[in-house]
Design a protein around this motif. Structure first.
Motif, PDB file in Angstrom:
ATOM      1  N   VAL A  30     -32.125 -28.868  10.886  1.00 34.10           N
ATOM      2  CA  VAL A  30     -33.391 -28.151  11.023  1.00 34.10           C
ATOM      3  C   VAL A  30     -34.549 -29.098  10.735  1.00 34.10           C
ATOM      4  CG1 VAL A  30     -32.396 -25.921  10.409  1.00 34.10           C
ATOM      5  CG2 VAL A  30     -33.368 -27.361   8.614  1.00 34.10           C
ATOM      6  N   CYS A  34     -38.847 -25.146  10.049  1.00 32.62           N
ATOM      7  CA  CYS A  34     -37.811 -24.126   9.813  1.00 32.62           C
ATOM      8  C   CYS A  34     -37.774 -23.685   8.353  1.00 32.62           C
ATOM      9  CB  CYS A  34     -36.444 -24.670  10.197  1.00 32.62           C
ATOM     10  SG  CYS A  34     -36.275 -25.083  11.933  1.00 32.62           S
ATOM     11  N   TRP A  59     -38.999 -25.841  18.530  1.00 29.25           N
ATOM     12  CA  TRP A  59     -40.366 -25.817  18.023  1.00 29.25           C
ATOM     13  C   TRP A  59     -41.318 -26.621  18.899  1.00 29.25           C
ATOM     14  CZ3 TRP A  59     -42.665 -22.863  14.447  1.00 29.25           C
ATOM     15  CH2 TRP A  59     -41.845 -22.113  13.594  1.00 29.25           C
ATOM     16  N   ALA A  67     -37.251 -17.345  14.639  1.00 24.76           N
ATOM     17  CA  ALA A  67     -37.661 -17.556  13.248  1.00 24.76           C
ATOM     18  C   ALA A  67     -37.873 -16.231  12.534  1.00 24.76           C
ATOM     19  CB  ALA A  67     -38.940 -18.380  13.198  1.00 24.76           C
TER      20      ALA A  67
HETATM   21  S1  SF4 Z   1     -34.131 -19.727  13.965  1.00 22.08           S
HETATM   22 FE1  SF4 Z   1     -35.752 -21.179  14.559  1.00 22.08          FE
HETATM   23  S2  SF4 Z   1     -36.974 -21.429  12.703  1.00 22.08           S
HETATM   24 FE2  SF4 Z   1     -35.025 -20.530  12.089  1.00 22.08          FE
HETATM   25  S3  SF4 Z   1     -33.762 -22.258  11.515  1.00 22.08           S
HETATM   26 FE3  SF4 Z   1     -33.335 -21.802  13.665  1.00 22.08          FE
HETATM   27  S4  SF4 Z   1     -34.712 -23.130  14.833  1.00 22.08           S
HETATM   28 FE4  SF4 Z   1     -35.451 -23.082  12.724  1.00 22.08          FE
END
Ligand code: SF4
Length: 95
Positions: A30, A34, A59, A67
Motif C-alpha cells: 500500500v 492508504c 490512487w 477506500a
Molecule cells: S482499498 Fe484503496 S485505499 Fe484501501 S488499501 Fe486498498 S488501495 Fe489503499
C-alpha cells in the motif's frame, strides 16, 4: 508500514521480488494515501490491499473508490439532472 491496528491475513502468500504472491496475483504494498483504510491487511512487515493489487496505480487515477477512509467527491450542488430535450425546447420557446 505495518502497524498493530491492521489485521493480518494472506494465508499461504509468498514474498517474491515482484511483490506478494497471493492466490496467483502479485500484490504491491500500500502507499501513504492508504493509511487509515480498513481494507489494508498486513503480511510480515508490510501492508497490502486485498481489494486492489496495485494501490499506487489506483490512487494515480484519483481517490480510491474502495477506500473506507476517503470518499470520492460527488457534485451535489445544483437542481439535479436536466433533460436535454426539454432544455432545448425551453430554449427554443425563449423561456
Ligand atoms: S482499498 Fe484503496 S485505499 Fe484501501 S488499501 Fe486498498 S488501495 Fe489503499
Amino acid at each position: 508500514m505495518a502497524n498493530g491496528n491492521v489485521k493480518a491475513g494472506f494465508e499461504g502468500a509468498v514474498k517474491t521480488p515482484e511483490g506478494l504472491s497471493y492466490k496467483g496475483v502479485i500484490l504491491q504494498p500500500v502507499i501513504d494515501k492508504c493509511e487509515g483504510c480498513a481494507r489494508m491487511m498486513a503480511f510480515e512487515d508490510q501492508n497490502y490491499c486485498p481489494s486492489y493489487p496495485q494501490p499506487a496505480r489506483k490512487w494515480a487515477l484519483g481517490v480510491c473508490n474502495f477506500a473506507t477512509h476517503a470518499k470520492v467527491q460527488v457534485e451535489t450542488q445544483g437542481k439535479g439532472k436536466v433533460n436535454p430535450l426539454k432544455a432545448s425546447k425551453r430554449a427554443a420557446k425563449g423561456r
